[in-house]
Scaffold this active site. Structure first.
Site, mmCIF file in Angstrom:
data_model
loop_
_atom_site.group_PDB
_atom_site.id
_atom_site.type_symbol
_atom_site.label_atom_id
_atom_site.label_comp_id
_atom_site.label_asym_id
_atom_site.label_seq_id
_atom_site.Cartn_x
_atom_site.Cartn_y
_atom_site.Cartn_z
ATOM 1 N N THR A 135 0.820 -1.219 0.000
ATOM 2 C CA THR A 135 0.000 0.000 0.000
ATOM 3 C C THR A 135 0.853 1.269 0.000
ATOM 4 O O THR A 135 1.993 1.251 0.486
ATOM 5 C CB THR A 135 -0.895 -0.001 1.262
ATOM 6 O OG1 THR A 135 -1.539 1.259 1.377
ATOM 7 C CG2 THR A 135 -0.080 -0.240 2.531
ATOM 8 N N ASP A 136 0.257 2.355 -0.478
ATOM 9 C CA ASP A 136 0.963 3.645 -0.429
ATOM 10 C C ASP A 136 1.064 4.178 1.003
ATOM 11 O O ASP A 136 1.838 5.093 1.275
ATOM 12 C CB ASP A 136 0.277 4.673 -1.336
ATOM 13 C CG ASP A 136 -1.151 5.002 -0.954
ATOM 14 O OD1 ASP A 136 -1.694 4.388 -0.002
ATOM 15 O OD2 ASP A 136 -1.755 5.878 -1.611
ATOM 16 N N GLU A 137 0.282 3.582 1.937
ATOM 17 C CA GLU A 137 0.279 4.108 3.311
ATOM 18 C C GLU A 137 1.622 3.918 4.014
ATOM 19 O O GLU A 137 1.894 4.551 5.017
ATOM 20 C CB GLU A 137 -0.841 3.469 4.130
ATOM 21 C CG GLU A 137 -2.206 3.770 3.540
ATOM 22 C CD GLU A 137 -3.366 3.619 4.515
ATOM 23 O OE1 GLU A 137 -3.128 3.468 5.716
ATOM 24 O OE2 GLU A 137 -4.512 3.669 4.045
ATOM 25 N N TYR A 160 -1.838 -0.441 11.015
ATOM 26 C CA TYR A 160 -1.997 -1.113 9.710
ATOM 27 C C TYR A 160 -0.788 -0.829 8.818
ATOM 28 O O TYR A 160 -0.139 -1.750 8.311
ATOM 29 C CB TYR A 160 -3.291 -0.650 9.021
ATOM 30 C CG TYR A 160 -3.317 -0.960 7.535
ATOM 31 C CD1 TYR A 160 -3.373 -2.274 7.076
ATOM 32 C CD2 TYR A 160 -3.262 0.066 6.587
ATOM 33 C CE1 TYR A 160 -3.375 -2.567 5.713
ATOM 34 C CE2 TYR A 160 -3.265 -0.215 5.223
ATOM 35 C CZ TYR A 160 -3.321 -1.525 4.791
ATOM 36 O OH TYR A 160 -3.315 -1.800 3.446
ATOM 37 N N LYS A 164 2.180 -3.294 7.301
ATOM 38 C CA LYS A 164 2.446 -3.474 5.871
ATOM 39 C C LYS A 164 3.902 -3.090 5.559
ATOM 40 O O LYS A 164 4.581 -3.760 4.775
ATOM 41 C CB LYS A 164 1.492 -2.624 5.018
ATOM 42 C CG LYS A 164 0.036 -3.072 5.028
ATOM 43 C CD LYS A 164 -0.213 -4.441 4.430
ATOM 44 C CE LYS A 164 -0.029 -4.490 2.934
ATOM 45 N NZ LYS A 164 -0.438 -5.819 2.381
HETATM 46 P P1 NAD Z 1 -9.801 -7.200 2.118
HETATM 47 O O1 NAD Z 1 -9.805 -6.907 3.576
HETATM 48 O O2 NAD Z 1 -11.008 -6.911 1.300
HETATM 49 O O3 NAD Z 1 -9.462 -8.745 1.880
HETATM 50 C C1 NAD Z 1 -8.466 -9.402 2.607
HETATM 51 C C2 NAD Z 1 -8.597 -10.890 2.314
HETATM 52 O O4 NAD Z 1 -7.546 -11.567 3.017
HETATM 53 C C3 NAD Z 1 -9.914 -11.485 2.812
HETATM 54 O O5 NAD Z 1 -10.444 -12.368 1.837
HETATM 55 C C4 NAD Z 1 -9.525 -12.255 4.068
HETATM 56 O O6 NAD Z 1 -10.351 -13.363 4.337
HETATM 57 C C5 NAD Z 1 -8.103 -12.685 3.706
HETATM 58 N N1 NAD Z 1 -7.289 -12.927 4.910
HETATM 59 C C6 NAD Z 1 -7.139 -12.128 5.982
HETATM 60 N N2 NAD Z 1 -6.348 -12.715 6.898
HETATM 61 C C7 NAD Z 1 -5.967 -13.903 6.367
HETATM 62 C C8 NAD Z 1 -5.143 -14.961 6.823
HETATM 63 N N3 NAD Z 1 -4.546 -14.915 8.029
HETATM 64 N N4 NAD Z 1 -4.971 -16.044 6.024
HETATM 65 C C9 NAD Z 1 -5.579 -16.114 4.813
HETATM 66 N N5 NAD Z 1 -6.393 -15.148 4.338
HETATM 67 C C10 NAD Z 1 -6.578 -14.056 5.101
HETATM 68 O O7 NAD Z 1 -8.518 -6.463 1.548
HETATM 69 P P2 NAD Z 1 -8.323 -5.669 0.175
HETATM 70 O O8 NAD Z 1 -8.834 -4.300 0.331
HETATM 71 O O9 NAD Z 1 -8.793 -6.514 -0.946
HETATM 72 O O10 NAD Z 1 -6.727 -5.581 0.147
HETATM 73 C C11 NAD Z 1 -5.954 -6.649 -0.390
HETATM 74 C C12 NAD Z 1 -4.482 -6.299 -0.276
HETATM 75 O O11 NAD Z 1 -4.216 -5.108 -0.990
HETATM 76 C C13 NAD Z 1 -4.010 -6.053 1.154
HETATM 77 O O12 NAD Z 1 -2.731 -6.608 1.288
HETATM 78 C C14 NAD Z 1 -3.976 -4.547 1.278
HETATM 79 O O13 NAD Z 1 -2.997 -4.138 2.205
HETATM 80 C C15 NAD Z 1 -3.607 -4.147 -0.138
HETATM 81 N N6 NAD Z 1 -4.089 -2.825 -0.579
HETATM 82 C C16 NAD Z 1 -5.413 -2.494 -0.440
HETATM 83 C C17 NAD Z 1 -5.848 -1.259 -0.941
HETATM 84 C C18 NAD Z 1 -7.304 -0.850 -0.849
HETATM 85 O O14 NAD Z 1 -7.614 0.296 -1.171
HETATM 86 N N7 NAD Z 1 -8.216 -1.702 -0.451
HETATM 87 C C19 NAD Z 1 -4.940 -0.381 -1.537
HETATM 88 C C20 NAD Z 1 -3.604 -0.762 -1.628
HETATM 89 C C21 NAD Z 1 -3.196 -1.991 -1.162
HETATM 90 O O1 DAU Z 2 -4.172 4.035 0.471
HETATM 91 C C1 DAU Z 2 -4.389 2.663 0.388
HETATM 92 C C2 DAU Z 2 -5.217 2.214 1.574
HETATM 93 O O2 DAU Z 2 -6.528 2.714 1.364
HETATM 94 C C3 DAU Z 2 -5.244 0.707 1.737
HETATM 95 O O3 DAU Z 2 -3.951 0.244 2.031
HETATM 96 C C4 DAU Z 2 -6.197 0.303 2.875
HETATM 97 O O4 DAU Z 2 -6.287 -1.105 2.951
HETATM 98 C C5 DAU Z 2 -7.562 0.886 2.571
HETATM 99 O O5 DAU Z 2 -8.435 0.602 3.635
HETATM 100 C C6 DAU Z 2 -7.480 2.401 2.347
HETATM 101 O O6 DAU Z 2 -7.164 3.090 3.588
HETATM 102 P P1 DAU Z 2 -7.912 4.452 4.011
HETATM 103 O O7 DAU Z 2 -7.799 4.592 5.466
HETATM 104 O O8 DAU Z 2 -7.455 5.594 3.165
HETATM 105 O O9 DAU Z 2 -9.427 4.079 3.533
HETATM 106 P P2 DAU Z 2 -10.852 4.290 4.239
HETATM 107 O O10 DAU Z 2 -11.869 3.908 3.230
HETATM 108 O O11 DAU Z 2 -10.895 3.656 5.580
HETATM 109 O O12 DAU Z 2 -10.907 5.860 4.453
HETATM 110 C C7 DAU Z 2 -10.770 6.775 3.371
HETATM 111 C C8 DAU Z 2 -10.800 8.178 3.941
HETATM 112 O O13 DAU Z 2 -12.115 8.446 4.459
HETATM 113 C C9 DAU Z 2 -9.859 8.396 5.122
HETATM 114 O O14 DAU Z 2 -9.333 9.713 5.066
HETATM 115 C C10 DAU Z 2 -10.733 8.241 6.345
HETATM 116 C C11 DAU Z 2 -12.076 8.759 5.851
HETATM 117 N N1 DAU Z 2 -13.260 8.133 6.476
HETATM 118 C C12 DAU Z 2 -13.358 6.773 6.456
HETATM 119 C C13 DAU Z 2 -14.431 6.117 7.021
HETATM 120 C C14 DAU Z 2 -14.527 4.611 7.029
HETATM 121 C C15 DAU Z 2 -14.279 8.897 7.036
HETATM 122 O O15 DAU Z 2 -14.211 10.135 7.028
HETATM 123 N N2 DAU Z 2 -15.344 8.268 7.604
HETATM 124 C C16 DAU Z 2 -15.465 6.905 7.639
HETATM 125 O O16 DAU Z 2 -16.465 6.385 8.188
#
Ligand code: NAD
Ligand code: DAU
Length: 352
Positions: A135-137, A160, A164
């Protein structure tokens, strides 16, 4: 009989991004066997993969990535030669409440997979690859200007992002110490179908539909760079096949939005599609206490990916958000199922 060319292990394939990636690869490469390893936490839902679950080149294995012995067995049973690792605890707010599970899955789970790959491949690294999805975080927070590049120093702030960042370091350490062929990508915020409604976009779409308050953290001034999930899956496919071993690639949409502006776009879109008066749901906006350690701004510079591999986002944000809102409106049953937790009971019974 299909001649299987590759055996790819995708972890976390029942989650949001993972399910899009599994679908893409299963359909695009009929001669690859795609093994989806997922323990099915609250975020993992096999309903996300209904349309491809019967394909002959797809296998599901319920397995915790931290269960080293079971992971090792999967590597051997399926002769895994490539890994795309997405399984993780992914929600920042949950990491503030329960950091242990993030260290366990994101750090120890990644280590378990790395170690299993190292043992299974046993120094024969030809045509092997361990691809870690990050992730970019990990780069921390930006001020008003600038972008994260692949050279930006790590500066994670939430449990988190710290977990990562740690997993990224472990991946690089296996490349440097053992010669394990690895690649890492760091992506910005994804949006699209099948995202668990704890994240901003699906949570707010669901709340607008149900006339529930929209909890905006702080002043709503934080900025995120949004990418359509299918564009992320395409980037992963490209990097997996064409990326240089040992490299890092940033993936982003060049699509920055202040939260409050994005929320207003969602309100406008949902209201229009539901035939409500324009802006009717703005009254639902509720400013709440800010997230602890809330990063102000993320913005990814994905020039390297564009210049070296020719990747660009395919979808304009306006089109992407329209498609996304429509999907959640048309799939209210999926949404009800995941919010009620009914599907989890089903999996508990199915996969005892
Ligand atoms: P998600 O939470 O939707 O899915 C995570 C999946 O991993 C689920 O299916 C869960 O059951 C599985 N999982 C969790 N713990 C596990 C374990 N111990 N063993 C096996 N499976 C397990 O996540 P996502 O949003 O699809 O993100 C996927 C990946 O991409 C993550 O590594 C996250 O850090 C990264 N990522 C997410 C975003 C985003 O915006 N969602 C952005 C950048 C990177
Ligand atoms: O940047 C990549 C990341 O983006 C991924 O690595 C993470 O897995 C993914 O969850 C996401 O993280 P964020 O914290 O940016 O996403 P989230 O959807 O939780 O929140 C987006 C923005 O909105 C953040 O600034 C927090 C704000 N927010 C979020 C929620 C859930 C609110 O203001 N209210 C809310 O209820």
């Amino acid at each position: 009989m299909i001649d299987i060319k590759r055996n790819i292990l995708i972890t976390g394939g029942a989650g949001f991004i993972g399910s899009h990636l599994v679908r893409l690869l299963v359909n695009k490469y009929p001669d690859y066997r795609i093994v989806n390893m997922d323990v099915l936490t609250y975020a993992g839902n096999l309903a996300n993969l209904k349309d491809i679950e019967d394909k002959t080149n797809y296998e599901f294995v319920k397995c915790d990535i931290c269960d080293f012995e079971k992971v090792q067995k999967v590597f051997l049973d399926y002769q895994i030669d490539g890994v795309i690792h997405l399984a993780a605890e992914s929600h920042v707010d949950r990491s503030i409440k329960d950091p242990f599970s993030f260290a366990q899955t994101n750090v120890m789970g990644t280590l378990s997979l790395l170690q299993a790959a190292k043992f299974a491949w046993d120094g024969n690294f030809d045509d092997k690859l361990f691809y870690h999805v990050s992730t970019d975080e990990v780069y921390g927070s930006l001020g008003e200007d600038g972008f994260f590049t692949e050279e930006t120093a790590y500066d994670p702030h939430s449990p988190y992002s710290a977990s990562k960042a740690s997993s990224d370091h472990f991946v690089r350490s296996f490349q440097d110490t053992f010669g394990l062929p690895t690649v890492i990508s760091n992506c910005s915020n994804n949006y699209g179908s099948y995202q668990f409604p704890e994240k901003l976009i699906p949570l707010f779409i669901n709340n607008i539909c149900n006339n529930k308050p929209l909890p905006v953290y702080g002043k709503g001034e934080n900025v995120r760079d949004w990418l359509y999930v299918e564009d992320h899956a395409r980037a992963i496919d490209l990097i997996f096949h064409k990326g240089k071993v040992g490299e890092t690639y940033n993936i982003g949409g060049f699509n920055e939005w202040k939260n409050i502006d994005l929320i207003k776009v969602m309100i406008k879109t949902v209201d229009r599609l539901l035939g409500r008066e324009e802006g009717a749901s703005e009254k639902l906006i509720t400013y709440v206490t800010d997230r602890a350690g809330h990063d102000l701004r993320y913005a990814i510079d994905s020039t390297k990916l564009k210049d070296e591999l020719g990747w660009e986002p395919s979808l304009q944000f306006e089109e992407g958000i329209e498609k996304t809102v429509k999907w959640y409106l048309e799939n209210s049953e999926w949404l009800e199922n995941v919010t009620s937790g009914a599907y989890q009971k089903y999996y508990e019974d199915m996969y005892k």
